[in-house]
Design an enzyme around this catalytic site. Structure first.
Site, PDB file in Angstrom:
ATOM      1  N   CYS A 163      46.638  47.871  38.880  1.00  0.00           N
ATOM      2  CA  CYS A 163      46.136  47.793  37.385  1.00  0.00           C
ATOM      3  C   CYS A 163      46.378  48.995  36.817  1.00  0.00           C
ATOM      4  O   CYS A 163      45.682  50.261  37.109  1.00  0.00           O
ATOM      5  CB  CYS A 163      44.714  47.557  37.715  1.00  0.00           C
ATOM      6  SG  CYS A 163      44.004  47.576  35.930  1.00  0.00           S
ATOM      7  N   CYS A 218      43.490  50.343  34.568  1.00  0.00           N
ATOM      8  CA  CYS A 218      42.173  51.044  35.346  1.00  0.00           C
ATOM      9  C   CYS A 218      42.684  52.415  35.786  1.00  0.00           C
ATOM     10  O   CYS A 218      41.961  53.496  35.639  1.00  0.00           O
ATOM     11  CB  CYS A 218      42.097  50.317  36.543  1.00  0.00           C
ATOM     12  SG  CYS A 218      41.889  48.425  36.389  1.00  0.00           S
ATOM     13  N   ASP A 219      44.010  52.720  36.093  1.00  0.00           N
ATOM     14  CA  ASP A 219      44.456  53.904  36.937  1.00  0.00           C
ATOM     15  C   ASP A 219      45.213  54.682  36.274  1.00  0.00           C
ATOM     16  O   ASP A 219      45.590  55.941  36.833  1.00  0.00           O
ATOM     17  CB  ASP A 219      44.992  53.274  38.293  1.00  0.00           C
ATOM     18  CG  ASP A 219      43.859  52.636  39.060  1.00  0.00           C
ATOM     19  OD1 ASP A 219      42.795  52.962  38.930  1.00  0.00           O
ATOM     20  OD2 ASP A 219      44.212  51.952  40.158  1.00  0.00           O
TER      21      ASP A 219
HETATM   22  C1  FAD Z   1      42.100  47.882  43.839  1.00  0.00           C
HETATM   23  C2  FAD Z   1      41.454  47.210  42.479  1.00  0.00           C
HETATM   24  C3  FAD Z   1      40.974  48.259  41.665  1.00  0.00           C
HETATM   25  C4  FAD Z   1      40.602  47.764  40.391  1.00  0.00           C
HETATM   26  N1  FAD Z   1      39.978  48.872  39.534  1.00  0.00           N
HETATM   27  C5  FAD Z   1      39.595  48.326  38.390  1.00  0.00           C
HETATM   28  C6  FAD Z   1      38.742  49.172  37.571  1.00  0.00           C
HETATM   29  O1  FAD Z   1      38.723  50.491  37.855  1.00  0.00           O
HETATM   30  N2  FAD Z   1      38.227  48.792  36.240  1.00  0.00           N
HETATM   31  C7  FAD Z   1      38.108  47.694  36.242  1.00  0.00           C
HETATM   32  O2  FAD Z   1      37.909  46.995  34.914  1.00  0.00           O
HETATM   33  N3  FAD Z   1      38.874  46.473  36.838  1.00  0.00           N
HETATM   34  C8  FAD Z   1      39.438  46.811  37.845  1.00  0.00           C
HETATM   35  N4  FAD Z   1      40.040  46.042  39.010  1.00  0.00           N
HETATM   36  C9  FAD Z   1      39.959  44.504  38.449  1.00  0.00           C
HETATM   37  C10 FAD Z   1      38.575  43.966  38.677  1.00  0.00           C
HETATM   38  O3  FAD Z   1      38.328  44.304  39.979  1.00  0.00           O
HETATM   39  C11 FAD Z   1      38.744  42.542  38.411  1.00  0.00           C
HETATM   40  O4  FAD Z   1      39.035  42.393  37.074  1.00  0.00           O
HETATM   41  C12 FAD Z   1      37.302  41.866  38.572  1.00  0.00           C
HETATM   42  O5  FAD Z   1      36.807  42.038  39.944  1.00  0.00           O
HETATM   43  C13 FAD Z   1      37.498  40.358  38.348  1.00  0.00           C
HETATM   44  O6  FAD Z   1      36.117  39.816  38.683  1.00  0.00           O
HETATM   45  P1  FAD Z   1      35.730  38.216  39.029  1.00  0.00           P
HETATM   46  O7  FAD Z   1      34.361  38.133  39.130  1.00  0.00           O
HETATM   47  O8  FAD Z   1      36.397  37.492  38.019  1.00  0.00           O
HETATM   48  O9  FAD Z   1      36.644  37.998  40.171  1.00  0.00           O
HETATM   49  P2  FAD Z   1      36.608  38.776  41.681  1.00  0.00           P
HETATM   50  O10 FAD Z   1      36.353  40.222  41.626  1.00  0.00           O
HETATM   51  O11 FAD Z   1      38.316  38.367  42.287  1.00  0.00           O
HETATM   52  O12 FAD Z   1      35.552  37.989  42.661  1.00  0.00           O
HETATM   53  C14 FAD Z   1      35.848  36.706  43.024  1.00  0.00           C
HETATM   54  C15 FAD Z   1      34.618  36.064  44.166  1.00  0.00           C
HETATM   55  O13 FAD Z   1      34.922  34.878  44.193  1.00  0.00           O
HETATM   56  C16 FAD Z   1      34.534  34.801  45.623  1.00  0.00           C
HETATM   57  N5  FAD Z   1      35.074  33.488  46.077  1.00  0.00           N
HETATM   58  C17 FAD Z   1      36.442  33.361  46.149  1.00  0.00           C
HETATM   59  N6  FAD Z   1      36.669  31.953  46.629  1.00  0.00           N
HETATM   60  C18 FAD Z   1      35.261  31.498  47.061  1.00  0.00           C
HETATM   61  C19 FAD Z   1      34.727  30.480  47.517  1.00  0.00           C
HETATM   62  N7  FAD Z   1      35.492  29.314  47.948  1.00  0.00           N
HETATM   63  N8  FAD Z   1      33.621  30.116  47.784  1.00  0.00           N
HETATM   64  C20 FAD Z   1      32.550  31.167  47.491  1.00  0.00           C
HETATM   65  N9  FAD Z   1      33.076  32.380  46.740  1.00  0.00           N
HETATM   66  C21 FAD Z   1      34.454  32.382  46.583  1.00  0.00           C
HETATM   67  C22 FAD Z   1      35.184  36.063  46.409  1.00  0.00           C
HETATM   68  O14 FAD Z   1      34.639  36.357  47.520  1.00  0.00           O
HETATM   69  C23 FAD Z   1      34.907  37.180  45.298  1.00  0.00           C
HETATM   70  O15 FAD Z   1      33.279  37.467  45.608  1.00  0.00           O
HETATM   71  C24 FAD Z   1      40.619  46.409  39.991  1.00  0.00           C
HETATM   72  C25 FAD Z   1      41.163  45.476  41.027  1.00  0.00           C
HETATM   73  C26 FAD Z   1      41.504  45.819  42.190  1.00  0.00           C
HETATM   74  C27 FAD Z   1      41.919  44.775  43.141  1.00  0.00           C
END
Ligand code: FAD
Length: 332
Positions: free
Chosen positions: A149, A152-153
């Protein structure tokens, strides 16, 4: 002969069927924000965490772009605060994963490893995963120079030298963004031409900070505490080389976690859940939030915002359904 209806935990199927007004699938920023808003609407939401409690951001050491934390905060601490705040208002967090869903009628049915959940409304916040290179050093150095990302970084790499892996639109857009901060961006792409659109390509080629290594793959990311370099291989000549760099940004695609919903919800060709601006999916009563439905922004703040909106819509949906039920009762 008597049928044994107990599952492995010793409970019968009926005992193990739990009815909820709102079921939230996923415990990342979208799911936990939806939980907070649904809990404050007195809906006692149940969150199924999936395998990754807190979602993708829990893997990162520093989140510097989530408002309210001027000194920054680790991803794990941030999502722990999300969780505590949702629990304070009555959200129930269950460490379980959905293995099957039936959205064909209400109440919706969700099967997990240990139970069957019924829900009057559902919010799907199952997120997405950045595709990985699966090469030595990548996993070990994620968050220590390996990133998925640029938004982010990029700031951490001011005046540094970085590699971008990928040749599509995201790779080039992110390279142009990175070029505002870093000293140099080397784009490594396995094919002999880029897949990105012509305008992006011409902008990238004009940028003096960006150079290209085509027909090339990374074979290793080196470093112990932080990234110090990469090993690369030309796929045509087989020639191997090394390049000292401070960061590796990987943009080789994202996979939304939506396989469970194939055939039940409308998905776009890449697998993202189709939803409108009110977070509604193709099934009334099922809402989508965060990266499972968002191929564009992929941030904590945007995912959290979508989660809050989805919960408000779920509340609206349930209020209307309740009104309709009441009207039917009084009419009858
Ligand atoms: C290394 C890294 C660093 C990042 N740094 C930043 C940052 O500094 N700032 C920023 O704004 N964004 C950052 N991001 C991006 C950010 O993490 C994502 O945009 C955000 O987490 C997305 O949120 P979400 O809730 O949509 O999905 P996710 O965070 O992907 O969460 C998905 C959830 O769904 C659950 N799930 C999946 N399948 C199932 C199932 N079958 N049953 C039940 N639960 C399920 C998973 O366990 C998880 O809890 C970063 C991403 C990464 C990988």
């Amino acid at each position: 002969m008597e049928l044994n209806l107990s599952n492995f935990s010793g409970q019968t199927a009926a005992e193990n069927q739990k009815h909820n007004r709102v079921l939230i699938l996923g415990s990342g920023p979208a799911g936990l924000s939806a939980a907070l808003y649904a809990a404050r609407a007195d809906l006692e939401p149940l969150v199924l965490t999936g395998m990754e409690l807190g979602g993708q951001v829990s893997l990162t050491f520093a989140v510097d772009n989530y408002p309210g934390f001027p000194e920054g905060i680790s991803g794990a601490d941030l999502v722990e605060r999300f969780q505590k705040q949702a629990e304070r208002f009555g959200a129930i967090i269950e460490f379980d994963t959905a293995t099957q869903v039936d959205l064909s009628k209400r109440p919706f049915k969700v099967q997990t490893y240990g139970a069957t959940y019924l829900a009057d409304a559902m919010i799907i916040a199952s997120g997405a995963n950045a595709r990985h290179l699966d090469i030595p050093g990548e996993k070990e150095l994620t968050g220590r120079g390996v990133s998925y990302c640029a938004t982010c970084d990029a700031y951490f790499f001011k005046e540094k030298n970085v590699i971008v892996v990928g040749g599509g639109d995201s790779a080039l857009e992110e390279s142009l963004f990175l070029a505002r901060f870093v000293q140099s961006v080397s784009i490594v792409h396995r094919r002999d031409e880029l897949r990105a659109g012509a305008i992006l390509q011409s902008e990238a080629k004009k940028n003096p900070k960006i150079k290209f290594f085509l027909n090339t793959v990374l074979t290793e990311i080196t470093g112990t505490e932080a990234v110090t370099g990469v090993r690369m291989k030309n796929v045509i000549t087989g020639e191997e080389s090394q390049l000292p760099v401070d960061g590796v940004f990987v943009f080789v695609g994202h996979t939304p976690n939506t396989q469970l919903f194939e055939g039940q919800l409308e998905l776009d060709p890449a697998g993202y859940i189709m939803s409108d601006t009110l977070m509604r999916t193709s099934v009334p009563g099922v809402f989508a939030a965060g990266e499972a439905a968002d191929p564009h922004y992929r941030q904590v703040i945007t995912s959290a915002g979508m989660g809050a909106a989805a919960a408000m819509q779920a509340n609206h949906f349930l209020e209307n359904a309740a009104r309709e039920e009441n009207e039917e009762v009084s009419y009858a």
